[in-house]
Design a protein around this motif. Structure first.
Motif, PDB file in Angstrom:
ATOM      1  N   LEU A  41       0.844  -1.201   0.000  1.00 43.97           N
ATOM      2  CA  LEU A  41       0.000   0.000   0.000  1.00 43.97           C
ATOM      3  C   LEU A  41       0.877   1.250   0.000  1.00 43.97           C
ATOM      4  O   LEU A  41       0.653   2.185  -0.766  1.00 43.97           O
ATOM      5  CB  LEU A  41      -0.913   0.009   1.240  1.00 43.97           C
ATOM      6  CG  LEU A  41      -2.116  -0.939   1.219  1.00 43.97           C
ATOM      7  CD1 LEU A  41      -2.745  -1.037   2.604  1.00 43.97           C
ATOM      8  CD2 LEU A  41      -3.155  -0.477   0.204  1.00 43.97           C
ATOM      9  N   THR A  42       1.906   1.234   0.855  1.00 41.98           N
ATOM     10  CA  THR A  42       2.810   2.382   0.918  1.00 41.98           C
ATOM     11  C   THR A  42       3.567   2.539  -0.394  1.00 41.98           C
ATOM     12  O   THR A  42       3.785   3.657  -0.866  1.00 41.98           O
ATOM     13  CB  THR A  42       3.810   2.201   2.078  1.00 41.98           C
ATOM     14  OG1 THR A  42       3.103   1.754   3.220  1.00 41.98           O
ATOM     15  CG2 THR A  42       4.515   3.496   2.396  1.00 41.98           C
TER      16      THR A  42
ATOM     17  N   ASN B 201      -2.430  -4.926  -3.533  1.00 37.73           N
ATOM     18  CA  ASN B 201      -2.273  -3.824  -2.587  1.00 37.73           C
ATOM     19  C   ASN B 201      -1.445  -2.670  -3.148  1.00 37.73           C
ATOM     20  O   ASN B 201      -1.620  -1.527  -2.727  1.00 37.73           O
ATOM     21  CB  ASN B 201      -1.698  -4.323  -1.265  1.00 37.73           C
ATOM     22  CG  ASN B 201      -2.746  -5.042  -0.432  1.00 37.73           C
ATOM     23  OD1 ASN B 201      -3.798  -4.483  -0.143  1.00 37.73           O
ATOM     24  ND2 ASN B 201      -2.481  -6.283  -0.082  1.00 37.73           N
TER      25      ASN B 201
ATOM     26  N   GLY C  65      -2.989   0.889  -3.060  1.00 40.00           N
ATOM     27  CA  GLY C  65      -2.211   1.976  -2.459  1.00 40.00           C
ATOM     28  C   GLY C  65      -2.164   3.199  -3.351  1.00 40.00           C
ATOM     29  O   GLY C  65      -2.209   4.336  -2.883  1.00 40.00           O
TER      30      GLY C  65
ATOM     31  N   GLY D 229      -4.070   5.038  -0.872  1.00 40.14           N
ATOM     32  CA  GLY D 229      -3.000   5.023   0.140  1.00 40.14           C
ATOM     33  C   GLY D 229      -3.021   6.224   1.052  1.00 40.14           C
ATOM     34  O   GLY D 229      -2.780   6.114   2.260  1.00 40.14           O
TER      35      GLY D 229
ATOM     36  N   GLN E 241      -0.545   2.479   9.637  1.00 41.69           N
ATOM     37  CA  GLN E 241       0.661   2.345   8.813  1.00 41.69           C
ATOM     38  C   GLN E 241       1.889   2.105   9.683  1.00 41.69           C
ATOM     39  O   GLN E 241       2.709   1.248   9.410  1.00 41.69           O
ATOM     40  CB  GLN E 241       0.896   3.619   7.999  1.00 41.69           C
ATOM     41  CG  GLN E 241      -0.083   3.814   6.875  1.00 41.69           C
ATOM     42  CD  GLN E 241       0.328   4.985   5.990  1.00 41.69           C
ATOM     43  OE1 GLN E 241       1.503   5.202   5.745  1.00 41.69           O
ATOM     44  NE2 GLN E 241      -0.644   5.735   5.517  1.00 41.69           N
TER      45      GLN E 241
END
Lengths: 229, 100
Positions: free
Chosen positions: A21-22, A137, A141, A145, A153
């Motif tokens: 995601l990041t 993901n 993201g 995100g 997170q």
């Protein structure tokens, strides 16, 4: 066996979620489109290298340097693949060539700590769920995100490390040698990274090789002296 | 953005795949001496050590984040939790720590 692989891979899939995601979020802020972001996760499937490539892209680094850095960072998988080959079943080569694509720090660690041999269908299950989580993901993201709460997170950033610890400790409890191998490699890795400023990919390779050889050598020495007495 | 981004992604993919693939396909029939077999069997434990240390202590600027995460993971695992349990416990401990 495929289902067994999926089951072992759930922890990886969960651990990958925040990292991917990041990555998607950072890729977006670096200027990659959602197609480019997802494609990178689909084709490269290597977290650290993908993160660093974003950094280099934003600095305007040339394609050759980015690809070379990726290679240096991922050369450690050579060692993991060679080690895994020792416990891999004799599956058709094309199957091994296929699951080789999915060898990461995490899938390797889980497969290596599995009892007994490792079959292609187990690897396919393990990689299927990890890879799906990584790719999906990354895309999510890129879209949402920025809306992920920061406290989530932050605390999820421990997940993959916790998984590594959870894989190592049971081995340490049954075999003291595992502890020495890990501590020795960790100490060498610290020295290389923090003191000599060796790039991360090389540091892990060197720390692993030196520790694996050194502890093996000590083991043989001790065996010899026991036999001599 | 680089106009050659697709070329970069493809190149990254190739140089990542080659080291992953070679040992599993080419080392297929090579018979290693016992010492080197032993070394390869040591690799997973050594790799785990290098992956955990020092990385876990450097995730956040706050060193206590890594120390608490590491300690709770070791304790949970030592007391018999499975991998999922270890992940769950350390994320929970750190969520509580971050909120406080």
């Amino acid at each position: 066996m495929f289902r067994h692989g999926i089951k072992s891979g759930v922890a990886i899939a969960i651990g990958y979620a925040p990292v991917a995601l990041t990555f998607g979020l950072l890729a977006k802020s670096t200027g990659l489109s959602i197609v480019e972001t997802t494609l990178m996760s689909m084709i490269v499937f290597a977290g650290a290298a993908q993160y660093i490539s974003l950094n280099l892209l934003s600095l305007g680094t040339g394609p050759f340097e980015i690809i070379l850095t990726t290679f240096i960072l991922n050369i450690r998988h050579f060692l993991m693949s060679a080690s895994l080959n020792e416990k891999a079943e004799h599956d058709p080569l094309w199957k091994k060539a296929l699951y080789a694509f999915g060898i990461t720090d995490e899938t390797f660690s889980v497969a290596a700590m599995k009892e007994g041999t490792v079959s292609a269908s187990y690897m396919f299950g393990l990689i299927f769920i990890s890879y799906s989580s990584w790719v999906i993901n990354s895309a999510i993201g890129h879209i949402v995100g920025a809306y992920l709460p920061e406290s989530v997170q932050v605390s999820l950033s421990i997940a993959l490390y916790a998984m590594f610890v959870g894989l190592l400790i049971p081995a340490v409890k049954t075999e003291r040698k595992a502890l020495w191998l890990a501590v020795c490699a960790g100490a060498i890795n610290c020295m290389l990274l923090l003191w000599l400023h060796v790039p991360k990919g090389w540091a892990i390779v060197i720390a692993t090789i030196v520790s694996a050889i050194f502890i093996q050598w000590i083991g043989e020495k001790r065996k010899e002296t026991t036999y001599a007495q | 953005m680089h106009s050659d981004i697709f070329f970069i992604i493809l190149g990254m993919g190739i140089v990542t795949y080659i080291p992953r693939m070679l040992p599993l396909t080419v080392f297929h029939r090579i018979n290693l001496p016992p010492f080197w077999r032993g070394v390869l069997r040591n690799v997973p434990y050594a790799t785990l050590g290098a992956l955990i240390i020092p990385g876990i202590f450097l995730i956040q600027d706050d060193p206590w984040f890594g120390i608490f995460g590491f300690t709770s993971a070791v304790l949970a695992s030592w007391l018999g939790a499975n991998v999922m349990g270890v992940v769950f416990v350390s994320v929970l401990v750190l969520t509580v720590y971050t909120i406080i």
